[in-house]
Scaffold this motif. Structure first.
Motif, PDB file in Angstrom:
ATOM      1  N   UNK A 187      -9.151 -36.468 -35.757  1.00 11.94           N
ATOM      2  CA  UNK A 187      -9.700 -35.240 -35.152  1.00 11.94           C
ATOM      3  C   UNK A 187      -8.752 -34.626 -34.125  1.00 11.94           C
ATOM      4  N   UNK A 188      -7.586 -35.246 -33.922  1.00 13.96           N
ATOM      5  CA  UNK A 188      -6.625 -34.768 -32.936  1.00 13.96           C
ATOM      6  C   UNK A 188      -5.343 -34.322 -33.624  1.00 13.96           C
ATOM      7  N   UNK A 189      -4.725 -33.282 -33.090  1.00 14.67           N
ATOM      8  CA  UNK A 189      -3.458 -32.817 -33.631  1.00 14.67           C
ATOM      9  C   UNK A 189      -2.353 -33.819 -33.301  1.00 14.67           C
ATOM     10  N   UNK A 190      -1.172 -33.580 -33.891  1.00 12.69           N
ATOM     11  CA  UNK A 190      -0.023 -34.445 -33.598  1.00 12.69           C
ATOM     12  C   UNK A 190       0.249 -34.473 -32.098  1.00 12.69           C
ATOM     13  N   UNK A 191       0.253 -33.303 -31.472  1.00 13.53           N
ATOM     14  CA  UNK A 191       0.510 -33.222 -30.031  1.00 13.53           C
ATOM     15  C   UNK A 191      -0.577 -33.946 -29.243  1.00 13.53           C
ATOM     16  N   UNK A 192      -1.820 -33.770 -29.639  1.00 11.40           N
ATOM     17  CA  UNK A 192      -2.924 -34.425 -28.930  1.00 11.40           C
ATOM     18  C   UNK A 192      -2.865 -35.941 -29.091  1.00 11.40           C
ATOM     19  N   UNK A 193      -2.424 -36.422 -30.253  1.00  7.53           N
ATOM     20  CA  UNK A 193      -2.279 -37.861 -30.450  1.00  7.53           C
ATOM     21  C   UNK A 193      -1.221 -38.441 -29.518  1.00  7.53           C
ATOM     22  N   UNK A 194      -0.112 -37.721 -29.337  1.00 10.92           N
ATOM     23  CA  UNK A 194       0.935 -38.190 -28.434  1.00 10.92           C
ATOM     24  C   UNK A 194       0.442 -38.125 -26.988  1.00 10.92           C
ATOM     25  N   UNK A 195      -0.242 -37.043 -26.633  1.00  9.77           N
ATOM     26  CA  UNK A 195      -0.790 -36.920 -25.272  1.00  9.77           C
ATOM     27  C   UNK A 195      -1.807 -38.016 -24.987  1.00  9.77           C
ATOM     28  N   UNK A 196      -2.609 -38.351 -25.992  1.00  3.59           N
ATOM     29  CA  UNK A 196      -3.605 -39.406 -25.813  1.00  3.59           C
ATOM     30  C   UNK A 196      -2.922 -40.737 -25.506  1.00  3.59           C
ATOM     31  N   UNK A 197      -1.801 -40.994 -26.174  1.00  6.17           N
ATOM     32  CA  UNK A 197      -1.049 -42.205 -25.895  1.00  6.17           C
ATOM     33  C   UNK A 197      -0.600 -42.272 -24.447  1.00  6.17           C
ATOM     34  N   UNK A 198      -0.280 -41.124 -23.874  1.00  6.21           N
ATOM     35  CA  UNK A 198       0.142 -41.069 -22.471  1.00  6.21           C
ATOM     36  C   UNK A 198      -1.013 -41.390 -21.527  1.00  6.21           C
ATOM     37  N   UNK A 199      -2.202 -41.045 -21.913  1.00  5.37           N
ATOM     38  CA  UNK A 199      -3.350 -41.186 -21.013  1.00  5.37           C
ATOM     39  C   UNK A 199      -3.667 -42.641 -20.699  1.00  5.37           C
ATOM     40  N   UNK A 247      -1.621 -45.039 -19.948  1.00  9.98           N
ATOM     41  CA  UNK A 247      -0.746 -45.661 -18.950  1.00  9.98           C
ATOM     42  C   UNK A 247      -1.150 -45.326 -17.528  1.00  9.98           C
ATOM     43  N   UNK A 248      -1.999 -44.326 -17.349  1.00  8.02           N
ATOM     44  CA  UNK A 248      -2.483 -43.979 -16.021  1.00  8.02           C
ATOM     45  C   UNK A 248      -1.499 -43.229 -15.152  1.00  8.02           C
ATOM     46  N   UNK A 249      -0.420 -42.728 -15.750  1.00  8.87           N
ATOM     47  CA  UNK A 249       0.600 -42.021 -14.965  1.00  8.87           C
ATOM     48  C   UNK A 249       0.538 -40.514 -15.171  1.00  8.87           C
ATOM     49  N   UNK A 250      -0.526 -40.038 -15.777  1.00  6.05           N
ATOM     50  CA  UNK A 250      -0.642 -38.608 -16.033  1.00  6.05           C
ATOM     51  C   UNK A 250      -0.037 -38.227 -17.376  1.00  6.05           C
ATOM     52  N   UNK A 251      -0.348 -37.036 -17.821  1.00  9.57           N
ATOM     53  CA  UNK A 251       0.112 -36.558 -19.126  1.00  9.57           C
ATOM     54  C   UNK A 251       1.224 -35.540 -18.934  1.00  9.57           C
ATOM     55  N   UNK A 252       2.358 -35.825 -19.528  1.00  7.91           N
ATOM     56  CA  UNK A 252       3.521 -34.944 -19.465  1.00  7.91           C
ATOM     57  C   UNK A 252       3.607 -34.195 -20.789  1.00  7.91           C
ATOM     58  N   UNK A 253       3.012 -33.008 -20.822  1.00  3.73           N
ATOM     59  CA  UNK A 253       2.965 -32.239 -22.063  1.00  3.73           C
ATOM     60  C   UNK A 253       4.368 -31.873 -22.526  1.00  3.73           C
ATOM     61  N   UNK A 254       5.244 -31.593 -21.575  1.00  2.45           N
ATOM     62  CA  UNK A 254       6.619 -31.242 -21.931  1.00  2.45           C
ATOM     63  C   UNK A 254       7.314 -32.369 -22.667  1.00  2.45           C
ATOM     64  N   UNK A 255       7.112 -33.600 -22.187  1.00  2.99           N
ATOM     65  CA  UNK A 255       7.727 -34.745 -22.870  1.00  2.99           C
ATOM     66  C   UNK A 255       7.106 -34.947 -24.248  1.00  2.99           C
ATOM     67  N   UNK A 307       8.672 -32.488 -26.487  1.00  4.78           N
ATOM     68  CA  UNK A 307      10.075 -32.827 -26.718  1.00  4.78           C
ATOM     69  C   UNK A 307      10.209 -33.969 -27.711  1.00  4.78           C
ATOM     70  N   UNK A 308       9.353 -34.983 -27.591  1.00  4.87           N
ATOM     71  CA  UNK A 308       9.404 -36.109 -28.523  1.00  4.87           C
ATOM     72  C   UNK A 308       9.095 -35.658 -29.951  1.00  4.87           C
ATOM     73  N   UNK A 309       8.119 -34.786 -30.096  1.00  4.89           N
ATOM     74  CA  UNK A 309       7.799 -34.285 -31.432  1.00  4.89           C
ATOM     75  C   UNK A 309       8.934 -33.441 -31.987  1.00  4.89           C
ATOM     76  N   UNK A 310       9.618 -32.724 -31.120  1.00  3.19           N
ATOM     77  CA  UNK A 310      10.807 -31.983 -31.553  1.00  3.19           C
ATOM     78  C   UNK A 310      11.867 -32.962 -32.047  1.00  3.19           C
ATOM     79  N   UNK A 364       6.799 -43.873 -27.982  1.00  4.73           N
ATOM     80  CA  UNK A 364       7.819 -43.655 -26.955  1.00  4.73           C
ATOM     81  C   UNK A 364       7.304 -42.826 -25.782  1.00  4.73           C
ATOM     82  N   UNK A 365       6.080 -42.367 -25.865  1.00  3.10           N
ATOM     83  CA  UNK A 365       5.562 -41.388 -24.906  1.00  3.10           C
ATOM     84  C   UNK A 365       5.614 -41.867 -23.462  1.00  3.10           C
ATOM     85  N   UNK A 366       5.347 -43.145 -23.226  1.00  5.25           N
ATOM     86  CA  UNK A 366       5.262 -43.653 -21.854  1.00  5.25           C
ATOM     87  C   UNK A 366       6.558 -44.299 -21.370  1.00  5.25           C
TER      88      UNK A 366
END
Length: 201
Positions: free
Chosen positions: A70-82, A84-92, A95-98, A127-129
């Motif tokens: 139910x989540x896009x590619x970007x949302x799946x990567x952002x979810x992985x960031x969540x 770790x408890x260090x906040x979500x870096x949308x730019x990263x 960039x990783x998907x690029x 690699x997100x975190x």
């Protein structure tokens, strides 16, 4: 494992490859032995603490991708960031998907992506975190032969660029042959068994 090293464990189906990665990552608690990450002994930690360490220090590429449909590619990567408890870096995340070649598909859902593209999303998520160790469990098992080399090259190149140590397990000689350091899991298991018997004796 040395910093930035890339090691392959080759073993037949049923030899314990996935179980070993689960123990290293803390998904499964080990009965005995020692697991150290950056000099810290992980054995004996609670499940919650193992989960936190895995989220902050390790990336995991599963053979079944484990993307949320139910989540896009970007949302799946952002979810992985969540986790770790260090906040979500949308730019990263973007960039990783690029970097994995999905800059034009970051808003696609998993069912709109090919199998190879889904695995590339999972690499970006792993690699997100900014982990120090990436564990890859048969990462080409569900990828067609045409994309196998591309996925392996992608994982190796991303780990090199991100300065991440890689431990990859596979049953494939073709995959193992692409790396300089390859260990046979059966030999490791026998050595561990011998050591265990010696300790008991």
């Amino acid at each position: 494992m040395l910093f930035r090293s890339q090691v392959v464990l080759r073993g037949e189906s049923g030899s314990g490859k996935t179980t070993l990665l689960h123990v290293i990552s803390g998904i499964v608690a080990a009965d005995l032995g020692s697991i150290r990450l950056e000099g810290v002994e992980l054995m004996g930690f609670s499940e919650a603490k193992r989960d936190r360490i895995r989220a902050k220090k390790m990336g995991y590429v599963f053979q079944t991708f484990n993307l949320l449909p139910a989540f896009t590619a970007l949302e799946n990567v952002r979810l992985g960031m969540s986790f770790a408890g260090a906040g979500i870096d949308v730019g990263r995340a973007k960039d990783l998907l690029q970097r994995v070649g999905l800059g034009d598909r970051m808003h696609y859902f998993p069912n709109q992506l090919s199998v190879g593209q889904q695995q590339r999303v999972s690499v970006a998520r792993a690699l997100a975190n900014r982990p120090i160790l990436l564990l890859a469990d048969e990462p080409t098992a569900n990828v067609d032969p045409a994309n196998q080399d591309r996925i392996i090259d992608l994982i190796a190149e991303c780990c090199e660029r991100e300065r991440v140590a890689l431990l990859l397990v596979t049953h494939s000689d073709a995959v193992a042959s692409r790396f300089e350091r390859v260990e046979q899991l059966g030999l490791i298991n026998r050595a561990l068994g011998t050591a265990g018997r010696s300790e008991k004796e």
